[in-house]
Design a protein around this motif. Structure first.
Motif, PDB file in Angstrom:
ATOM      1  N   GLN A 196      -4.392  -1.344  -6.967  1.00  0.00           N
ATOM      2  CA  GLN A 196      -5.508  -1.123  -6.037  1.00  0.00           C
ATOM      3  C   GLN A 196      -5.028  -1.311  -4.606  1.00  0.00           C
ATOM      4  O   GLN A 196      -4.379  -2.303  -4.285  1.00  0.00           O
ATOM      5  N   ARG A 197      -5.336  -0.361  -3.781  1.00  0.00           N
ATOM      6  CA  ARG A 197      -4.974  -0.464  -2.364  1.00  0.00           C
ATOM      7  C   ARG A 197      -5.562  -1.743  -1.777  1.00  0.00           C
ATOM      8  O   ARG A 197      -6.702  -2.106  -2.056  1.00  0.00           O
ATOM      9  N   ASN A 210       0.831  -1.212   0.000  1.00  0.00           N
ATOM     10  CA  ASN A 210       0.000   0.000   0.000  1.00  0.00           C
ATOM     11  C   ASN A 210       0.863   1.258   0.000  1.00  0.00           C
ATOM     12  O   ASN A 210       0.586   2.218  -0.725  1.00  0.00           O
ATOM     13  N   GLU A 219      -6.972  -3.970   1.210  1.00  0.00           N
ATOM     14  CA  GLU A 219      -7.603  -3.873   2.528  1.00  0.00           C
ATOM     15  C   GLU A 219      -7.147  -5.058   3.381  1.00  0.00           C
ATOM     16  O   GLU A 219      -7.181  -6.200   2.921  1.00  0.00           O
ATOM     17  N   LYS A 273     -10.151  -9.196   7.311  1.00  0.00           N
ATOM     18  CA  LYS A 273     -10.918  -8.998   8.542  1.00  0.00           C
ATOM     19  C   LYS A 273     -10.790 -10.246   9.416  1.00  0.00           C
ATOM     20  O   LYS A 273     -10.870 -11.365   8.934  1.00  0.00           O
TER      21      LYS A 273
END
Length: 529
Positions: free
Chosen positions: A521-522, A352, A524, A527
């Protein structure tokens, strides 16, 4: 193109006792980067990879699956081929040691060494590690006779009559080789390791086995099978023969020997830096120019292994994050030659920061301003109008040579850091120069000088990074109006020669800039459940 300056390099020939893992992918990515860089220099390149398919370890793996060894190998090999495709590896030859063409080379080589008097029959007694396919010195073993590399495996005692190669005969010649060519073994730590081993005195090593069906028969004694290393190392020579030529040592010598670079893991250093050159000396064949032993990979600072349940699946990693992400992280974050660690949080943060924020945002914000302030065209500025004191040009003028030296030294992390210096300086330069304010003040020429300098910096960074992240570099080049795709094997001086494209001031006013789009694309973070 200077056809004299050919460049041949090899990855290890990977065992097919199991599916490929990140330890297999790592040196293959590095080899692909070296090959791509050499193509940018305009050299004809031959990148050899492949699989090592003989030996007891593979025979036992096949038996455990209820298959014959050839069926077993045929089932595993496609997984290597598909992974190399996923990782965007542009190899030229894929050699399988079960190929009949390979057997012809092995027989011819054996005969040369036999005629030299360097093979004899003797008694082999010692501790044998099936996983290493190697006899171990008692002093190197761990408790309960466990292998120092495969620490959960006990070695097996062997007492059998085998054929031996006279390695001891070549001790002084090997020592002279290491003395006269200090760069033959790299990095320095590996060289020292080999020197210590050789200076202790070399023992002849066994090149055959009894009671082993899976492998080539010893030409002078069909009851014995050639030992896997004597067979496997010769795969490099087999691969030098073009598919439409007869597989002979003479044909292998014609274009690509000596091999310029063997990239290997440090666990197989001895075979490549001691046994292999001695075998080539015996057969009167050219020695490779360089053997480079890379380090091991860990995950979260623990050695990877199935027993710990912390293996790293390269296929899953590429499918989740993309080939460019994997290629970039492992070469930028790990000093090639030393052990290195994979940590998913760090992996995401690095990508990132470097590719999405620093490089991606730099391109997008600059193209946006070019569209707004220059009608979407390359600013009407010439290279000469930007002085050498310009902070970006000052970095860019020497960057190509600096990065070239880093690639040639296999210092991939240094190459990346040098390129990022220009990228980060470009982001700082935009903030400090504030072209939006210059535009409001009517200083159009100053605006165009700023934007040209940054566009040129992005272009230069993309070009120099292209061996590592060819997809992203291709996207950047196409947005800058170039028709270059770094995934096409660039070997033509008309395509993207290093001497031209690694210099400052390549962008021209005639170029039509493409449509801005995100190059990365960054990511994420995953989770937690």
């Amino acid at each position: 193109m200077d056809t004299e300056k050919t460049f041949a390099l090899t990855t290890p020939l990977y065992y097919v006792n199991d599916l490929p893992h990140m330890g297999s992918a790592y040196p293959t990515i590095a080899a692909d980067v070296v090959a791509r860089f050499q193509r940018l220099l305009g050299h004809p390149v031959l990148l050899i990879t492949g699989t090592d398919e003989h030996g007891l370890k593979i025979q036992r793996s096949a038996e455990s699956k209820g298959l014959n060894p050839q069926e077993y190998c045929d089932g595993i090999v496609p997984s290597f081929v598909s992974l190399w495709e996923l990782l965007n590896i542009q190899y030229d030859r894929f050699i399988r040691t079960t190929d009949p063409r390979h057997e012809a080379i092995v027989k011819e080589f054996f005969q040369r060494v036999w005629d030299r008097g360097d093979i004899y029959q003797g008694q082999q007694k010692g501790w044998y590690c099936v996983s290493c396919e190697e006899f171990k010195e008692e002093r190197d073993l761990l408790e309960k006779h466990r292998c120092p590399i495969h620490t959960n495996k006990e070695v097996e005692w062997r007492d059998e009559q085998n054929y031996f190669f006279r390695l001891s005969k070549y001790q002084s010649q090997l020592q002279e080789l290491y003395q006269s060519r200090p760069d033959f073994i790299q990095p320095e730590s590996r060289r020292n390791e080999v020197l210590n081993f050789v200076n202790q005195g070399l023992q002849d090593f066994s090149i055959s086995r009894v009671n082993l069906d899976w492998g080539f028969a010893v030409p002078v004694d069909p009851k014995q099978t050639l030992y896997v290393w004597f067979d496997a190392l010769l795969g490099y020579i087999t691969a030098l023969n073009a598919a439409d030529t007869e597989p002979t040592l003479e044909n292998a010598l014609k274009k690509w020997m000596p091999i310029n670079l063997h990239l290997i893991g440090k666990d197989i250093l001895r075979f490549h830096a001691v046994y292999w050159p001695a075998m080539l000396m015996s057969a009167n064949l050219p020695l490779p120019e360089r053997v480079f032993g890379h380090g091991f990979l860990t995950k979260d600072n623990q050695k990877m292994g199935k027993t710990l349940g912390n293996t790293l699946d390269p296929v899953a990693l590429v499918k989740t994050y993309g080939a460019s992400s994997v290629r970039y992280y492992f070469l930028k974050e790990i000093e090639f030659g030393k052990d290195g660690d994979f940590n998913e949080v760090r992996f995401i943060n690095v990508l990132n920061a470097d590719l999405a924020n620093d490089l991606g945002n730099l391109l997008n914000r600059n193209l946006g301003m070019v569209k707004k302030y220059c009608g979407g065209n390359v600013p009407q500025i010439t290279n000469e109008e930007i002085t050498d004191e310009n902070p970006l040009k000052a970095i860019g003028l020497n960057l190509g040579e600096k990065v070239k030296n880093a690639y040639e030294a296999l210092a991939f992390n240094h190459a990346c850091e040098s390129i990022l210096t220009l990228v980060r300086a470009s982001n700082k330069f935009i903030d400090e120069q504030a072209p939006w304010l210059l535009y409001k003040q009517g200083q159009q020429q100053a605006v165009e000088q700023v934007l040209y300098a940054v566009l040129e910096s992005v272009r230069l960074a993309a070009y120099l990074l292209s061996p590592i992240i060819p997809d992203i570099s291709s996207d950047i080049y196409q947005q800058l109006g170039f028709g270059i795709n770094f995934n096409q094997q660039i070997e033509s001086s008309t395509a993207a020669p290093f001497t031209i494209h690694s210099t400052w001031g390549v962008l021209s006013n005639e170029q039509k800039l493409g449509t801005p789009k995100p190059i990365f694309q960054r990511i994420e973070p995953p989770k937690n459940d």
